[in-house]
Design a protein around this motif. Structure first.
Motif, PDB file in Angstrom:
ATOM      1  N   ALA A 272       0.287  32.329 -23.324  1.00 36.59           N
ATOM      2  CA  ALA A 272       1.517  32.259 -22.519  1.00 36.59           C
ATOM      3  C   ALA A 272       2.027  33.659 -22.197  1.00 36.59           C
ATOM      4  O   ALA A 272       1.798  34.607 -22.943  1.00 36.59           O
ATOM      5  N   LYS A 273       2.717  33.764 -21.087  1.00 37.27           N
ATOM      6  CA  LYS A 273       3.319  35.047 -20.705  1.00 37.27           C
ATOM      7  C   LYS A 273       4.490  35.395 -21.633  1.00 37.27           C
ATOM      8  O   LYS A 273       4.724  36.551 -21.944  1.00 37.27           O
ATOM      9  N   ASP A 274       5.215  34.381 -22.070  1.00 35.91           N
ATOM     10  CA  ASP A 274       6.373  34.562 -22.942  1.00 35.91           C
ATOM     11  C   ASP A 274       5.913  34.830 -24.373  1.00 35.91           C
ATOM     12  O   ASP A 274       5.260  33.997 -25.004  1.00 35.91           O
ATOM     13  N   LYS A 275       6.253  36.019 -24.893  1.00 32.96           N
ATOM     14  CA  LYS A 275       5.836  36.417 -26.243  1.00 32.96           C
ATOM     15  C   LYS A 275       6.381  35.480 -27.315  1.00 32.96           C
ATOM     16  O   LYS A 275       5.722  35.238 -28.329  1.00 32.96           O
ATOM     17  N   ASP A 276       7.584  34.949 -27.112  1.00 37.08           N
ATOM     18  CA  ASP A 276       8.169  34.033 -28.099  1.00 37.08           C
ATOM     19  C   ASP A 276       7.336  32.751 -28.212  1.00 37.08           C
ATOM     20  O   ASP A 276       7.147  32.219 -29.313  1.00 37.08           O
ATOM     21  N   ILE A 277       6.839  32.281 -27.093  1.00 39.91           N
ATOM     22  CA  ILE A 277       5.986  31.083 -27.085  1.00 39.91           C
ATOM     23  C   ILE A 277       4.667  31.395 -27.796  1.00 39.91           C
ATOM     24  O   ILE A 277       4.165  30.586 -28.593  1.00 39.91           O
ATOM     25  N   GLN A 278       4.123  32.596 -27.545  1.00 37.10           N
ATOM     26  CA  GLN A 278       2.889  33.019 -28.218  1.00 37.10           C
ATOM     27  C   GLN A 278       3.085  33.069 -29.735  1.00 37.10           C
ATOM     28  O   GLN A 278       2.251  32.563 -30.488  1.00 37.10           O
ATOM     29  N   ILE A 279       4.185  33.660 -30.161  1.00 36.44           N
ATOM     30  CA  ILE A 279       4.457  33.807 -31.597  1.00 36.44           C
ATOM     31  C   ILE A 279       4.640  32.446 -32.255  1.00 36.44           C
ATOM     32  O   ILE A 279       4.121  32.194 -33.348  1.00 36.44           O
TER      33      ILE A 279
ATOM     34  N   ALA B 243       3.345  29.616 -31.259  1.00 33.49           N
ATOM     35  CA  ALA B 243       2.018  28.993 -31.292  1.00 33.49           C
ATOM     36  C   ALA B 243       1.190  29.570 -32.438  1.00 33.49           C
ATOM     37  O   ALA B 243       0.571  28.824 -33.211  1.00 33.49           O
ATOM     38  N   TYR B 244       1.192  30.894 -32.555  1.00 34.97           N
ATOM     39  CA  TYR B 244       0.472  31.570 -33.644  1.00 34.97           C
ATOM     40  C   TYR B 244       0.944  31.055 -35.007  1.00 34.97           C
ATOM     41  O   TYR B 244       0.130  30.678 -35.860  1.00 34.97           O
ATOM     42  N   ASN B 245       2.244  31.036 -35.210  1.00 33.68           N
ATOM     43  CA  ASN B 245       2.802  30.591 -36.495  1.00 33.68           C
ATOM     44  C   ASN B 245       2.439  29.143 -36.809  1.00 33.68           C
ATOM     45  O   ASN B 245       2.158  28.796 -37.957  1.00 33.68           O
TER      46      ASN B 245
ATOM     47  N   GLU C 101      -3.344  26.791 -26.327  1.00 34.75           N
ATOM     48  CA  GLU C 101      -3.059  27.156 -24.936  1.00 34.75           C
ATOM     49  C   GLU C 101      -1.901  28.149 -24.871  1.00 34.75           C
ATOM     50  O   GLU C 101      -1.924  29.105 -24.089  1.00 34.75           O
ATOM     51  N   ASN C 102      -0.898  27.938 -25.708  1.00 30.78           N
ATOM     52  CA  ASN C 102       0.289  28.793 -25.685  1.00 30.78           C
ATOM     53  C   ASN C 102       0.051  30.194 -26.246  1.00 30.78           C
ATOM     54  O   ASN C 102       0.883  31.085 -26.063  1.00 30.78           O
ATOM     55  N   LEU C 103      -1.079  30.407 -26.903  1.00 32.69           N
ATOM     56  CA  LEU C 103      -1.421  31.769 -27.336  1.00 32.69           C
ATOM     57  C   LEU C 103      -1.579  32.693 -26.135  1.00 32.69           C
ATOM     58  O   LEU C 103      -1.431  33.907 -26.253  1.00 32.69           O
TER      59      LEU C 103
END
Length: 181
Positions: A14-21, A23-25, A10-12
């Motif tokens: 997200a508007k916040d890039k740090d949250i996306q990163i 989640a990806y990691n 779900e966080n992939l």
């Protein structure tokens, strides 16, 4: 799939890039081992391979490559051509990230390993007209090294050496050999 892993997917978005990163990691880390939730996301990821968003295409390719070892039904065999297509993505960074992960499919079994190796050999030998071809070749040699490091099969190392020997430019031959030092 547990709620934490579900939240990563779900966080992939997200508007916040740090949250996306983050989640990806976390997903990449999870796919280093076999997981029991591969098929819960498989079709979604397969769909992302052709998404208009290059980040989704890249993530899907990397995640599916990592999930191949968690694929007892061998879906990756039927889906490999779509995955391989992302290694030729018009967005070079997407193509490269996909190509750098594709070797992981080879960890799923003999058939999958042969499929990956055959595609790498064919592209190494027949893709000289591609843009940034020396980088692509380097990534393919690195992928073979990664596969060798896990599987410890001398045939993989010998194949890489044979491919490197076909490089006519000494500068690039030396560069590719640095992977094996």
């Amino acid at each position: 799939m547990d709620s934490v892993t579900k939240s990563y997917f779900e966080n992939l978005e997200a508007k916040d890039k740090d949250i996306q990163i983050e989640a990806y990691n976390n997903i990449i880390a999870a796919t280093k081992e076999e997981v029991d939730w591969a098929y819960e996301v498989w079709d979604q990821l397969k769909g992302w391979l052709t998404d208009t968003d290059n980040h989704r295409r890249s993530r899907a390719a990397q995640f599916l490559a990592g999930l191949a070892k968690s694929d007892p039904e061998k879906r990756i065999v039927g889906d490999f051509s779509a995955l391989w297509e992302v290694t030729r993505d018009p967005k070079f960074v997407t193509a490269r990230h996909s190509l750098q992960s594709i070797w992981k499919v080879g960890l799923a079994g003999k058939e999958q390993k042969e499929m990956v190796i055959n595609h790498i050999v064919d592209r190494f030998q027949n893709g000289a007209d591609e843009k940034h071809y020396t980088l692509i070749r380097f990534d393919m040699i690195q992928g073979l090294k990664n596969l060798y490091d896990v599987l410890k099969e001398e045939e993989i190392k010998q194949l890489a050496m044979d491919l490197i020997e076909t490089e006519e430019d000494i500068k690039y031959r030396k560069k590719y050999m640095t992977v094996w030092k």
